[in-house]
Design a protein around this motif. Structure first.
Motif, short mmCIF file in Angstrom:
data_model
loop_
_atom_site.label_atom_id
_atom_site.label_comp_id
_atom_site.label_asym_id
_atom_site.label_seq_id
_atom_site.Cartn_x
_atom_site.Cartn_y
_atom_site.Cartn_z
N GLY A 72 0.83 -1.21 0.00
CA GLY A 72 0.00 0.00 0.00
C GLY A 72 0.86 1.25 0.00
N TRP A 73 1.91 1.22 0.82
CA TRP A 73 2.83 2.35 0.90
C TRP A 73 3.53 2.57 -0.45
N PHE A 74 3.93 1.47 -1.09
CA PHE A 74 4.60 1.55 -2.39
C PHE A 74 3.64 2.10 -3.45
N ALA A 75 2.38 1.60 -3.43
CA ALA A 75 1.38 2.07 -4.42
C ALA A 75 1.08 3.55 -4.21
N ALA A 76 0.96 3.98 -2.92
CA ALA A 76 0.69 5.39 -2.64
C ALA A 76 1.85 6.26 -3.14
N GLY A 77 3.07 5.77 -2.97
CA GLY A 77 4.25 6.50 -3.45
C GLY A 77 4.23 6.65 -4.95
N LEU A 78 3.80 5.59 -5.65
CA LEU A 78 3.75 5.64 -7.11
C LEU A 78 2.70 6.65 -7.58
N VAL A 79 1.51 6.62 -6.90
CA VAL A 79 0.41 7.50 -7.31
C VAL A 79 0.78 8.97 -7.06
N GLN A 80 1.46 9.23 -5.92
CA GLN A 80 1.76 10.63 -5.55
C GLN A 80 3.06 11.13 -6.17
N ARG A 81 3.74 10.29 -6.90
CA ARG A 81 5.04 10.69 -7.46
C ARG A 81 4.87 11.85 -8.43
N VAL A 82 5.66 12.90 -8.22
CA VAL A 82 5.64 14.05 -9.14
C VAL A 82 6.88 13.94 -10.03
N PRO A 83 6.69 13.82 -11.34
CA PRO A 83 7.86 13.61 -12.22
C PRO A 83 8.61 14.92 -12.50
N LEU A 84 8.89 15.63 -11.43
CA LEU A 84 9.57 16.91 -11.58
C LEU A 84 10.47 17.09 -10.35
N GLN A 85 11.73 17.40 -10.60
CA GLN A 85 12.66 17.56 -9.47
C GLN A 85 13.29 18.95 -9.53
N VAL A 86 13.28 19.63 -8.40
CA VAL A 86 13.88 20.97 -8.33
C VAL A 86 14.84 21.03 -7.15
N ASP A 87 16.05 21.46 -7.41
CA ASP A 87 17.02 21.71 -6.33
C ASP A 87 17.46 23.17 -6.43
N VAL A 88 17.64 23.80 -5.28
CA VAL A 88 18.04 25.20 -5.28
C VAL A 88 19.43 25.31 -4.67
N LEU A 89 20.34 25.93 -5.41
CA LEU A 89 21.70 26.14 -4.90
C LEU A 89 21.95 27.64 -4.79
N ARG A 90 22.45 28.06 -3.64
CA ARG A 90 22.77 29.48 -3.45
C ARG A 90 24.08 29.80 -4.15
N ASP A 91 24.23 31.06 -4.54
CA ASP A 91 25.52 31.53 -5.05
C ASP A 91 26.49 31.56 -3.87
N ARG A 92 27.51 30.69 -3.89
CA ARG A 92 28.40 30.57 -2.73
C ARG A 92 29.44 31.70 -2.68
N ASN A 93 29.64 32.38 -3.79
CA ASN A 93 30.68 33.42 -3.81
C ASN A 93 30.24 34.68 -3.08
#
Ligand code: SF4
Length: 193
Positions: A72-93
């Motif tokens: 059930g947990w696996f199926a719920a993960g599949l249903v709620q999966r968003v096929p979009l990934q966003v990562d935010v990186l700060r300007d370190r300088n």
């Protein structure tokens, strides 16, 4: 016949991989010499002692419940999966910079990955306290299936607006297609002197 070299006459041993080759080989030999089969067998202590063997044991029911929960947990993960990934990186300088008109700017790089097979149109927006805005407005862009884009963005703030100091900002990327629920949000920090 044992692939792990066990002499099964010494009883069950931890090297056993339960391939049952010894069971089949023993049954064939016993059939050839006209003796009863089943000298080597997978069985239970109750059966050996002539008692009824219970199939629905508490441990079996417990394992079944755990399996159902995991599926059930696996199926719920599949249903709620968003096929979009966003990562935010700060300007370190540079933590922040002051502009000629007295505003404060922070720079970030958004790493955006379309994990879908299809291409999608997206819109980037900012959720932040009043006084903080995206310098680029709300940019729109299209990513092909599986495409990754590195998007430099700048957030600008009025230093006299009290809430901009070390404020939490959220970058929201959502599909701009009608009826699409594809969206993801990533949190970052706006730093001001
Ligand atoms: S089931 Fe029999 S043949 Fe297979 S590994 Fe165990 S002892 Fe060896």
């Amino acid at each position: 016949v044992c692939p792990t070299g066990i002499d099964i006459r010494d009883g069950l041993q931890y090297e056993c991989i339960t391939c049952a080759a010894c069971v089949d080989a023993c049954d064939q030999v016993m059939a050839r010499i006209g003796r009863p089969r089943g000298l080597i067998d997978y069985t239970t202590e109750n059966t050996l002692n002539g008692r009824r063997s219970r199939v629905l044991r508490p441990r079996l029911i417990g394992y079944g419940l755990v399996m159902v929960l995991m599926m059930g947990w696996f199926a719920a993960g599949l249903v709620q999966r968003v096929p979009l990934q966003v990562d935010v990186l700060r300007d370190r300088n540079q933590l922040y910079r002051l502009t000629a008109d007295g505003r404060i700017e922070n720079s970030y790089r958004l790493e955006i990955l379309n994990k879908d097979q299809q291409s999608h149109d997206y819109r980037l927006s900012l959720e932040a306290p009043a006084g903080l805005t995206l310098v680029q407005g709300n940019p729109t862009f299209t990513l092909a299936g599986g495409e990754h884009r590195s998007l430099p963005v700048t957030v600008s703030g009025d230093p006299y607006a009290g809430e901009v100091h070390s404020a939490t900002v959220r970058f929201r990327v959502r599909s701009s297609e009608p009826r699409s629920t594809m969206e993801t949000t990533h949190e970052a920090r706006f730093i001001a002197p």
